[in-house]
Design a protein around this motif. Structure first.
Motif, PDB file in Angstrom:
ATOM      1  N   ALA A   1      10.184 -14.256 -13.345  1.00 33.92           N
ATOM      2  CA  ALA A   1      10.767 -15.032 -12.245  1.00 33.92           C
ATOM      3  C   ALA A   1      10.055 -16.372 -12.104  1.00 33.92           C
ATOM      4  O   ALA A   1      10.700 -17.419 -11.972  1.00 33.92           O
TER       5      ALA A   1
ATOM      6  N   ALA B   1      19.304 -13.486  -4.469  1.00 38.89           N
ATOM      7  CA  ALA B   1      18.831 -13.011  -5.777  1.00 38.89           C
ATOM      8  C   ALA B   1      19.503 -11.696  -6.154  1.00 38.89           C
ATOM      9  O   ALA B   1      19.994 -10.952  -5.292  1.00 38.89           O
TER      10      ALA B   1
ATOM     11  N   LEU C   1      12.822  -6.172  -6.081  1.00 42.72           N
ATOM     12  CA  LEU C   1      12.414  -7.552  -6.366  1.00 42.72           C
ATOM     13  C   LEU C   1      11.678  -8.188  -5.182  1.00 42.72           C
ATOM     14  O   LEU C   1      10.666  -8.852  -5.372  1.00 42.72           O
TER      15      LEU C   1
ATOM     16  N   LEU D   1       8.088 -10.060  -5.363  1.00 41.85           N
ATOM     17  CA  LEU D   1       7.958 -11.512  -5.178  1.00 41.85           C
ATOM     18  C   LEU D   1       7.529 -11.890  -3.765  1.00 41.85           C
ATOM     19  O   LEU D   1       7.134 -13.017  -3.537  1.00 41.85           O
TER      20      LEU D   1
ATOM     21  N   LEU E   1      18.771 -16.641  -7.971  1.00 34.85           N
ATOM     22  CA  LEU E   1      17.820 -16.171  -8.986  1.00 34.85           C
ATOM     23  C   LEU E   1      18.303 -14.816  -9.501  1.00 34.85           C
ATOM     24  O   LEU E   1      18.720 -13.964  -8.712  1.00 34.85           O
TER      25      LEU E   1
ATOM     26  N   VAL F   1      17.012 -11.642 -11.933  1.00 39.85           N
ATOM     27  CA  VAL F   1      15.900 -11.060 -12.695  1.00 39.85           C
ATOM     28  C   VAL F   1      16.360  -9.723 -13.266  1.00 39.85           C
ATOM     29  O   VAL F   1      17.040  -8.947 -12.579  1.00 39.85           O
TER      30      VAL F   1
ATOM     31  N   ALA G   1      14.563 -13.769 -16.648  1.00 38.52           N
ATOM     32  CA  ALA G   1      15.083 -14.316 -15.390  1.00 38.52           C
ATOM     33  C   ALA G   1      15.835 -15.616 -15.634  1.00 38.52           C
ATOM     34  O   ALA G   1      15.614 -16.294 -16.642  1.00 38.52           O
TER      35      ALA G   1
END
Lengths: 394, 470
Positions: free
Chosen positions: A36, A53, A67, A71, A108, A110, A217
């Protein structure tokens, strides 16, 4: 078929990919964080710029919190996506449409899989409770059903057939040898491949993709915004996915020399991207070479070869790095490894590097149009995903 | 007139040589072999396979006799009934706890035939401790009889007698796996006492002399002791031709019925059979063959058949299949416990081998479907049985990775007469025996045991003989 495809509505402005290998000293969290942040930095943005995301994983975590927990993202919407081995591609497809819709400006995606903590060899899936009568067939065995059927239909004897399959593994190993992020960076001789220990006859262990841990990612924005992030984004020209009803194991018409979902997904993707002659118009492809016979039938299903001719194109080197249509220039699942949820994004990562001229030793001339193909399930029933991506707006 | 209407023998595909057993233990062995069950066979699966030809004879009851039922508490006769697609109102009765379970069930079955024909299946897979004196002769197999009355009888019951004897000679506790046996000479002595008394009794009831009997079948505690008992009874050697087999071994409750079946496959009408079944005493039966036998023999040449069964196995294969030692399961997950509700929902399908047929377009399916993949009609399906349907291999794989007691696992995509298809496991088959286009047929097998549940289903085997329903 969809009325309206994704055609050039979104672009990829940042990508990241960990090395795919047996990461004994890294957790799924570690891998997600690495991929990421590489993608965010590549796009020149920070985590707070991400509005939504998607996390793709088959079995390394449930819910979007997989996730957000890694993160420490700030209460943004995150969706966990699962579509078997096509999981990473499916996460990408969902994020692309969310951005295209205008709901979010920056998304985003991933994909991650941590396979090697299970203690099992090969791929193991958690089955839902049931009557337990489904055959205990392994993944390599289910795809090896394609091999005798293909040989039988096109008149190849077992030795010829085995040579063709080995030639595919040989190519992917040769490509992987040029890739510093691949699980197996080693060329293998035809002799070694042909004599590797049997896993699911006629497939040996070297006909099978690598079992690896890894993450990849991507950062997605709308095309009109893309130049804010970079001059050389990757344009998304088509996204298709076909989920089959399973007729392959219910009726006798299906002959195991093709995968119907591939054919349907290709028709849809080519329509969205306006591709008439894939054999000529596509400059490179990353396809789902989970096992060598899968790659062989994919050539024909996607129109890279005529029916019954794929094996000849293998022998004449058409899909080699130096061939007219290089397939799996990064080494494919075979050599790069196959952490399920990450693989679809890894394929896009190679397209991205090739368009930007960053593929180092395996850099192709100047590819403009690439295709990724990602499949989850069995030859007789699966989800088949295809993306067409480009270097330029068309 | 009450008696046997039909018989069917089922023997496993594999044979273990006595020499192989002896050589494993570092000694010298005798001549001959024994039938051994494959890893996916048990008393219940063999009983189903022996009973399949009788599916359409509409038995009113299923009697199952075995000393090795898969469950201490759960009826096997019920599963046999389901596999034969019989109505739930069929009577289902299990007999066990000793070798005379065979004759107990036989005589009780004959008592019940006034209400309709009775299907009796006797089946055993007997476990012996490695190196025990019984190890090289305790086999595996099943015999099913259709019992009934009237004109179809091929062997009529003339007389029966019983001698009970509370003797510790061959036994197992409720938790023992292996058969225990007292010293041979004592076991022989106790058995002889019961056999002689019982033979005298039953012959006197039948009003015949021993030398008027055409065939004597004595099923004793072991093969060797059975032969000894013929000497104790002073039987002429030409009366015991059915007892001289050296290839199958002692089949437990199916042992006497196997020999009776052999007699029935070879003898002529109006012959007398004396069946003496030892076990905590002795049961004696006199049967007489009828005129019906001749036409039965020509119509059912495979009711007694050893022809498919001659693949030899090593002691190590046998030991793995019979779980004589613990093996590492490998770095693959074990089978999950099957879900009891799912088993119940799917029992017609999984045990009865019943799929579905789309009444709208005619396409057949296995497993059953609600929506037709061809015409997309919903809920237009009716049950469709795959039993007895011609089946050919469309493609196949030999799986060396799948967790299996007898690797490699072979799987085939099998196409059925009528248009359906399934992915089936192929058993009793070597990798070199499978190819595209070969014909296969169903065999009832145990997939695995997990969570104390034996999960039964159908596999396919390469077609080796011309079995047909009778």
């Amino acid at each position: 078929m969809s009325r309206k495809g994704i055609h050039d509505q979104v672009t990829v402005v940042g990508m990241g990919c960990t090395k795919f290998t047996e990461h004994w000293d890294k957790s799924a969290d570690d891998l997600m964080i690495e991929a990421a942040y590489e993608a965010l930095q590549d796009a020149g943005i920070e985590l707070k710029d991400v509005e939504a995301a998607w996390i793709g994983t088959m079995d390394s975590g449930y819910a979007g919190t997989t996730l957000s927990s890694a993160l420490k993202s700030d209460y943004i919407p995150i969706t966990r996506v699962e579509n078997m081995c096509a999981t990473g591609s499916e996460a990408f497809r969902n994020a692309s449409y969310a951005v295209a819709s205008g709901a979010y400006d920056v998304a985003l995606v991933v994909g991650v899989e941590k396979l090697k903590d299970s203690g099992y060899s090969g791929l193991v899936m958690n089955a839902s409770p049931g009557d337990g009568t489904a055959p205990n067939i392994t993944a390599p065995a289910s795809f090896s059903l394609l091999a005798p059927a293909y040989f039988h239909r096109y008149g190849l004897d077992t030795k010829q057939g085995k040579e063709v399959l080995s030639r595919i593994a040989w190519k992917n190993h040769a490509n992987g040898a040029l890739n510093p992020k691949a699980q197996y960076q080693k060329e293998m001789s035809m002799e070694t491949i042909m004599n590797s220990p049997l896993i699911a006859a006629p497939l040996g262990v070297l006909d099978c993709s690598g079992v690896a841990d890894g993450a990849a990612a991507a950062v997605i924005v709308r095309t009109e915004d893309s130049k804010k992030y970079r001059e050389d984004p990757m344009y998304v020209k088509a996204l298709s996915i076909a989920a089959g009803p399973g007729e392959g194991m219910l009726t006798q018409e299906f002959d195991f020399t093709s995968i119907r979902e591939n054919v349907k997904a290709a028709e849809e993707a080519y329509k969205q991207a306006g591709i008439k002659n894939p054999r000529k118009e596509i400059d490179m492809a990353e396809v789902h070479d989970c096992f060598t016979p899968t790659e062989l039938v994919i050539y024909e299903d996607l129109g890279f070869s005529e029916r019954g001719e794929g094996w000849k194109d293998v022998q004449n080197g058409r899909f080699d790095l130096t061939g007219d249509l290089p397939v799996n220039p990064d080494g494919g699942l075979k050599s790069f490894g196959h952490p399920i949820g990450a693989s679809g994004l890894r394929m896009l990562y190679e397209m991205y590097l090739q368009f930007q001229g960053k593929a180092e030793k395996r850099q192709l001339g100047d590819p403009k149009i690439g295709l990724t193909h990602n499949l989850g399930g069995y030859p007789w029933q699966c989800v088949s995903f295809i993306s067409i991506v480009g270097k330029e707006l068309s | 007139m009450k008696g046997i209407l039909a018989y069917q023998v089922y023997l496993p595909h594999h044979r273990l040589a006595k020499e192989e057993v002896a050589s494993f233990h570092g000694s010298y062995g005798g001549k001959g072999t024994k039938a051994v069950a494959h890893y996916d066979e048990d008393s219940l699966t063999m009983a189903v396979n022996a009973s399949l030809p009788f599916r359409k004879r509409n038995p009113k009851a299923i009697y199952f006799a075995s000393t090795t039922s898969p469950y201490q508490e759960k009826l096997s006769s019920v599963t046999i009934s389901k596999a034969l697609q019989l109505p739930a109102s069929t009577r289902t009765i299990d007999y066990g706890n000793g070798l005379r379970a065979a004759t107990n069930a036989f005589l009780s079955g004959l008592d019940a035939v006034e209400e309709g024909p009775v299907l009796l299946s006797m089946s055993d897979r007997r476990f012996t401790k490695p190196k025990s004196s019984l190890e090289d002769e305790m086999g595996a197999g099943a015999v099913s009889f259709m019992l009934g009355e009237g004109t179809g009888v091929i062997a009529e019951l003339i007389a029966s007698a019983h001698i009970s004897s509370d003797t510790v000679s061959q036994w197992r506790t409720s938790t023992d796996v292996f058969i225990r046996q007292w010293e041979d000479r004592f076991v022989a002595h106790a058995a002889a006492e019961a056999v002689i008394a019982c033979a005298n009794e039953v012959l006197s009831t039948a009003e015949i002399a021993l030398d008027e009997v055409d065939h004597v079948v004595i099923s004793g505690p072991s093969q060797k002791l059975s032969i000894n008992l013929t000497k104790a009874l002073r039987v002429d050697s030409k009366q015991i031709s059915a007892m001289k087999d050296n290839t199958i071994g002692h089949l437990g409750t199916a042992n006497g019925p196997l020999m009776v079946s052999k007699v029935l496959s070879e003898s002529k009408p109006d012959q007398k059979i004396l069946w003496l079944q030892v076990g905590d005493g002795c049961d004696g039966l006199v049967l007489k063959t009828t005129e019906e036998l001749t036409s039965y023999q020509s119509d059912h040449p495979l009711s007694y058949s050893e022809s498919t069964a001659n693949e030899s196995v090593s002691y190590s294969e046998y030991a793995r299949w019979y779980e004589l030692f613990e093996v590492d399961e490998g770095r693959r997950p074990g089978a999950p416990t099957p879900s009891a509700p799912a088993l119940k929902r799917n029992q017609e399908q999984n045990i009865g081998l019943v799929g579905s047929k789309c009444e709208s377009c005619g396409q057949n399916y296995f497993p059953k479907q609600r929506v037709c993949v061809k015409c997309h009609q919903r809920d237009e399906m009716t049950p469709f049985s795959l039993q007895g349907k011609k089946a050919t291999v469309a493609t196949y794989t030999v799986d060396y990775l799948a967790s299996c007691v007898s690797p490699p696992s072979i799987f085939a995509v099998v196409d059925f007469e009528g248009g359906s298809r399934m992915l089936a496991q192929v058993t009793d088959c070597k990798p070199e025996d499978i190819s595209i286009g070969i014909e296969v047929e169903f065999s009832f097998r145990k997939l695995y045991e997990a969570g104390g549940i034996h999960n039964y289903f159908w596999k396919v085997v390469p077609k080796r003989g011309d079995h047909h329903e009778s």
